[in-house]
Design a protein around this motif. Structure first.
Motif, PDB file in Angstrom:
ATOM      1  N   VAL A  90       6.274  10.763  99.729  1.00 11.95           N
ATOM      2  CA  VAL A  90       5.086  10.188 100.374  1.00 11.95           C
ATOM      3  C   VAL A  90       3.849  10.688  99.644  1.00 11.95           C
ATOM      4  CG1 VAL A  90       3.728   9.996 102.502  1.00 11.95           C
ATOM      5  CG2 VAL A  90       6.226  10.138 102.631  1.00 11.95           C
ATOM      6  N   LYS A  91       2.933   9.776  99.382  1.00 16.35           N
ATOM      7  CA  LYS A  91       1.647  10.167  98.805  1.00 16.35           C
ATOM      8  C   LYS A  91       0.540   9.361  99.462  1.00 16.35           C
ATOM      9  CE  LYS A  91      -1.027  10.641  94.544  1.00 16.35           C
ATOM     10  NZ  LYS A  91      -1.055  10.450  93.066  1.00 16.35           N
ATOM     11  N   ALA A  92      -0.412  10.059 100.046  1.00 15.39           N
ATOM     12  CA  ALA A  92      -1.615   9.439 100.597  1.00 15.39           C
ATOM     13  C   ALA A  92      -2.786   9.843  99.719  1.00 15.39           C
ATOM     14  CB  ALA A  92      -1.844   9.902 102.035  1.00 15.39           C
ATOM     15  N   ASP A  93      -3.531   8.858  99.265  1.00 16.07           N
ATOM     16  CA  ASP A  93      -4.667   9.092  98.378  1.00 16.07           C
ATOM     17  C   ASP A  93      -5.919   8.515  99.026  1.00 16.07           C
ATOM     18  OD1 ASP A  93      -6.444   9.475  96.322  1.00 16.07           O
ATOM     19  OD2 ASP A  93      -5.519   8.032  94.951  1.00 16.07           O
ATOM     20  N   SER A  94      -6.739   9.411  99.596  1.00 14.45           N
ATOM     21  CA  SER A  94      -8.011   9.035 100.225  1.00 14.45           C
ATOM     22  C   SER A  94      -7.827   7.905 101.243  1.00 14.45           C
ATOM     23  CB  SER A  94      -9.024   8.621  99.152  1.00 14.45           C
ATOM     24  OG  SER A  94     -10.321   8.515  99.705  1.00 14.45           O
ATOM     25  N   VAL A  95      -6.852   8.082 102.133  1.00 13.70           N
ATOM     26  CA  VAL A  95      -6.530   7.045 103.118  1.00 13.70           C
ATOM     27  C   VAL A  95      -7.542   7.055 104.261  1.00 13.70           C
ATOM     28  CG1 VAL A  95      -4.857   6.351 104.880  1.00 13.70           C
ATOM     29  CG2 VAL A  95      -4.088   6.925 102.564  1.00 13.70           C
ATOM     30  N   ASP A 136      -5.694  12.996 101.997  1.00 10.62           N
ATOM     31  CA  ASP A 136      -4.933  13.238 100.774  1.00 10.62           C
ATOM     32  C   ASP A 136      -3.742  14.119 101.132  1.00 10.62           C
ATOM     33  OD1 ASP A 136      -6.668  11.920  98.845  1.00 10.62           O
ATOM     34  OD2 ASP A 136      -8.077  13.547  99.210  1.00 10.62           O
ATOM     35  N   LEU A 137      -2.542  13.629 100.849  1.00  4.36           N
ATOM     36  CA  LEU A 137      -1.345  14.370 101.236  1.00  4.36           C
ATOM     37  C   LEU A 137      -0.174  13.928 100.372  1.00  4.36           C
ATOM     38  CD1 LEU A 137      -0.044  16.334 103.348  1.00  4.36           C
ATOM     39  CD2 LEU A 137       0.494  14.301 104.711  1.00  4.36           C
ATOM     40  N   GLU A 138       0.616  14.886  99.920  1.00  5.55           N
ATOM     41  CA  GLU A 138       1.852  14.594  99.203  1.00  5.55           C
ATOM     42  C   GLU A 138       3.007  15.317  99.873  1.00  5.55           C
ATOM     43  OE1 GLU A 138       1.887  14.986  94.995  1.00  5.55           O
ATOM     44  OE2 GLU A 138      -0.146  14.179  94.727  1.00  5.55           O
ATOM     45  N   ILE A 139       4.126  14.600 100.016  1.00  4.41           N
ATOM     46  CA  ILE A 139       5.328  15.158 100.638  1.00  4.41           C
ATOM     47  C   ILE A 139       6.498  14.903  99.696  1.00  4.41           C
ATOM     48  CG2 ILE A 139       6.911  15.004 102.602  1.00  4.41           C
ATOM     49  CD1 ILE A 139       4.456  14.035 104.255  1.00  4.41           C
ATOM     50  N   ALA A 140       7.170  15.965  99.305  1.00  2.53           N
ATOM     51  CA  ALA A 140       8.262  15.865  98.338  1.00  2.53           C
ATOM     52  C   ALA A 140       9.541  15.385  99.018  1.00  2.53           C
ATOM     53  CB  ALA A 140       8.505  17.222  97.681  1.00  2.53           C
ATOM     54  N   ALA A 141      10.424  14.800  98.231  1.00  2.00           N
ATOM     55  CA  ALA A 141      11.741  14.421  98.744  1.00  2.00           C
ATOM     56  C   ALA A 141      12.461  15.663  99.255  1.00  2.00           C
ATOM     57  CB  ALA A 141      12.555  13.749  97.648  1.00  2.00           C
ATOM     58  N   GLY A 142      13.039  15.560 100.444  1.00  2.00           N
ATOM     59  CA  GLY A 142      13.762  16.675 101.040  1.00  2.00           C
ATOM     60  C   GLY A 142      12.892  17.638 101.817  1.00  2.00           C
ATOM     61  N   GLU A 143      11.584  17.416 101.821  1.00  2.00           N
ATOM     62  CA  GLU A 143      10.672  18.322 102.520  1.00  2.00           C
ATOM     63  C   GLU A 143      10.532  17.918 103.982  1.00  2.00           C
ATOM     64  OE1 GLU A 143       6.306  20.403 101.691  1.00  2.00           O
ATOM     65  OE2 GLU A 143       6.709  18.414 100.863  1.00  2.00           O
ATOM     66  N   ASN A 169      -7.666   0.946 105.800  1.00  2.00           N
ATOM     67  CA  ASN A 169      -8.936   0.336 105.439  1.00  2.00           C
ATOM     68  C   ASN A 169      -9.470   0.812 104.095  1.00  2.00           C
ATOM     69  OD1 ASN A 169      -9.301   0.818 108.782  1.00  2.00           O
ATOM     70  ND2 ASN A 169      -9.567  -1.259 108.000  1.00  2.00           N
ATOM     71  N   GLY A 170      -8.827   1.810 103.528  1.00  2.80           N
ATOM     72  CA  GLY A 170      -9.250   2.309 102.236  1.00  2.80           C
ATOM     73  C   GLY A 170      -8.251   3.300 101.692  1.00  2.80           C
ATOM     74  N   GLY A 171      -8.219   3.454 100.375  1.00  3.02           N
ATOM     75  CA  GLY A 171      -7.287   4.368  99.739  1.00  3.02           C
ATOM     76  C   GLY A 171      -5.958   3.704  99.439  1.00  3.02           C
ATOM     77  N   ARG A 172      -4.949   4.523  99.203  1.00  7.05           N
ATOM     78  CA  ARG A 172      -3.607   4.046  98.877  1.00  7.05           C
ATOM     79  C   ARG A 172      -2.576   4.909  99.596  1.00  7.05           C
ATOM     80  NH1 ARG A 172      -6.524   0.877  96.668  1.00  7.05           N
ATOM     81  NH2 ARG A 172      -6.415  -0.007  94.548  1.00  7.05           N
ATOM     82  N   MET A 173      -1.457   4.294  99.951  1.00 13.81           N
ATOM     83  CA  MET A 173      -0.338   4.997 100.550  1.00 13.81           C
ATOM     84  C   MET A 173       0.936   4.565  99.826  1.00 13.81           C
ATOM     85  SD  MET A 173       0.584   7.127 103.037  1.00 13.81           S
ATOM     86  CE  MET A 173      -0.531   7.011 104.454  1.00 13.81           C
ATOM     87  N   TRP A 174       1.652   5.529  99.267  1.00 13.55           N
ATOM     88  CA  TRP A 174       2.915   5.252  98.587  1.00 13.55           C
ATOM     89  C   TRP A 174       4.077   5.908  99.336  1.00 13.55           C
ATOM     90  CZ3 TRP A 174      -1.513   6.552  95.906  1.00 13.55           C
ATOM     91  CH2 TRP A 174      -1.926   5.709  94.860  1.00 13.55           C
ATOM     92  N   VAL A 175       5.209   5.232  99.343  1.00 18.78           N
ATOM     93  CA  VAL A 175       6.481   5.816  99.788  1.00 18.78           C
ATOM     94  C   VAL A 175       7.508   5.540  98.706  1.00 18.78           C
ATOM     95  CG1 VAL A 175       8.358   5.740 101.468  1.00 18.78           C
ATOM     96  CG2 VAL A 175       5.980   5.623 102.253  1.00 18.78           C
ATOM     97  N   ASP A 176       8.096   6.607  98.186  1.00 17.63           N
ATOM     98  CA  ASP A 176       9.101   6.505  97.131  1.00 17.63           C
ATOM     99  C   ASP A 176       8.577   5.695  95.943  1.00 17.63           C
ATOM    100  OD1 ASP A 176      11.560   7.151  96.015  1.00 17.63           O
ATOM    101  OD2 ASP A 176      12.574   5.390  96.839  1.00 17.63           O
ATOM    102  N   GLY A 177       7.322   5.911  95.604  1.00 15.18           N
ATOM    103  CA  GLY A 177       6.727   5.294  94.434  1.00 15.18           C
ATOM    104  C   GLY A 177       6.187   3.894  94.622  1.00 15.18           C
ATOM    105  N   LYS A 178       6.298   3.338  95.831  1.00 17.79           N
ATOM    106  CA  LYS A 178       5.827   1.985  96.087  1.00 17.79           C
ATOM    107  C   LYS A 178       4.660   2.004  97.074  1.00 17.79           C
ATOM    108  CE  LYS A 178      10.502   0.106  95.517  1.00 17.79           C
ATOM    109  NZ  LYS A 178      11.613  -0.613  96.193  1.00 17.79           N
ATOM    110  N   VAL A 179       3.634   1.202  96.802  1.00 12.48           N
ATOM    111  CA  VAL A 179       2.531   1.068  97.738  1.00 12.48           C
ATOM    112  C   VAL A 179       3.043   0.386  99.003  1.00 12.48           C
ATOM    113  CG1 VAL A 179       0.278   0.005  98.153  1.00 12.48           C
ATOM    114  CG2 VAL A 179       0.805   0.967  95.914  1.00 12.48           C
TER     115      VAL A 179
END
Length: 250
Positions: free
Chosen positions: A2-7, A21-28, A54-64
């Motif tokens: 999971v990656k949240a970029d200025s969501v 802004d948040l990153e979560i690793a696989a298995g965490e 409404n703004g920023g980007r959110m990815w899960v497993d490399g996909k928006v």
């Protein structure tokens, strides 16, 4: 994972998430804690696009999540595309949301058969294994109304796992339960965490967060105030806002 970029997320004039802004690793295993209204559940719902951002980007497993990127702009996907791309994300809510007219086993096999188009025999075998895993092998033929709240929540967890997700989201899964039923649900979640599942958990169960989470994220007023290793943050928070919150709940 999971990656949240200025969501950012707002409802009208109300800003609920203010640039997360948040990153979560696989298995965490990450627990989100904080006062009511801090944006925890909204962030969880944005991860699997139950709420659009409404703004920023959110990815899960490399996909928006929920959008196609065309140039520099996001274009929201059609509902069916969102649902198809969400199949790798399991979610368990405060309330169990089981189909009342279906048996426990039928609740588990419905989505894999309809959404993933898997064979009934394959799905049924997996569902029965999962019911055994959550301690409810003898309840396959029961209806939700015949189960306790704790049993229903364990069925809800098994139902989410039956889709074989890469990521599990839990939105205060014990908040609607009587106190004596909380432990049986937390035990299933602890076992799941120990199996290596990536988990994001919104919770007020501080003992669970301290014992099970790899990291705790404290949120307030739509912002991440502080985050760190679970035991360290809960026993020795650095931010005054975090200290005040933990003093009120511990």
């Amino acid at each position: 994972m999971v990656k949240a970029d200025s969501v950012h997320k707002s409802y009208g004039q109300l800003d609920v998430l203010k640039g997360i802004d948040l990153e979560i690793a696989a298995g965490e295993v990450v627990c989100l804690i904080g006062p009511s209204g801090s944006g925890k559940s909204t962030l969880l719902r944005c991860i699997n696009h139950l709420e659009g951002i409404n703004g920023g980007r959110m990815w899960v497993d490399g996909k928006v999540v929920g959008y196609d990127i065309k140039g520099t702009k996001l274009h929201e996907q059609k509902h069916n595309d969102v649902c198809r791309n969400r199949t790798d994300i399991g979610m368990v809510f405060q309330h169990f949301n089981l189909f009342p007219h279906m048996t426990v086993l039928e609740n588990l096999v419905e989505a894999p058969r309809l959404v993933l188009r898997q064979k009934k025999s394959q799905v049924t075998a997996r569902a029965l294994r999962l019911l055994e895993r959550v301690g409810l092998a003898d309840k396959a033929g029961s209806y939700p109304r015949q189960l306790s709240g704790g049993q229903q929540q364990r069925v809800a967890i098994a139902r989410a796992l039956c889709m074989e997700p890469k990521l599990m989201l839990f939105d205060e899964p014990t908040s609607a339960l009587d106190p004596e039923l909380v432990g049986e649900v937390l035990k299933v979640m602890k076992d799941l965490a120990q199996s290596g599942m990536t988990m994001v958990v919104v919770t007020h169960e501080m003992n669970f967060a301290r014992d099970v989470a790899d990291r705790v994220v404290f949120m307030a007023d739509g912002n991440i105030v502080e985050q760190g290793p679970a035991a360290q943050l809960i026993t020795n928070p650095q931010n005054e806002r975090t200290r005040s919150f933990l003093a009120s709940v511990l």
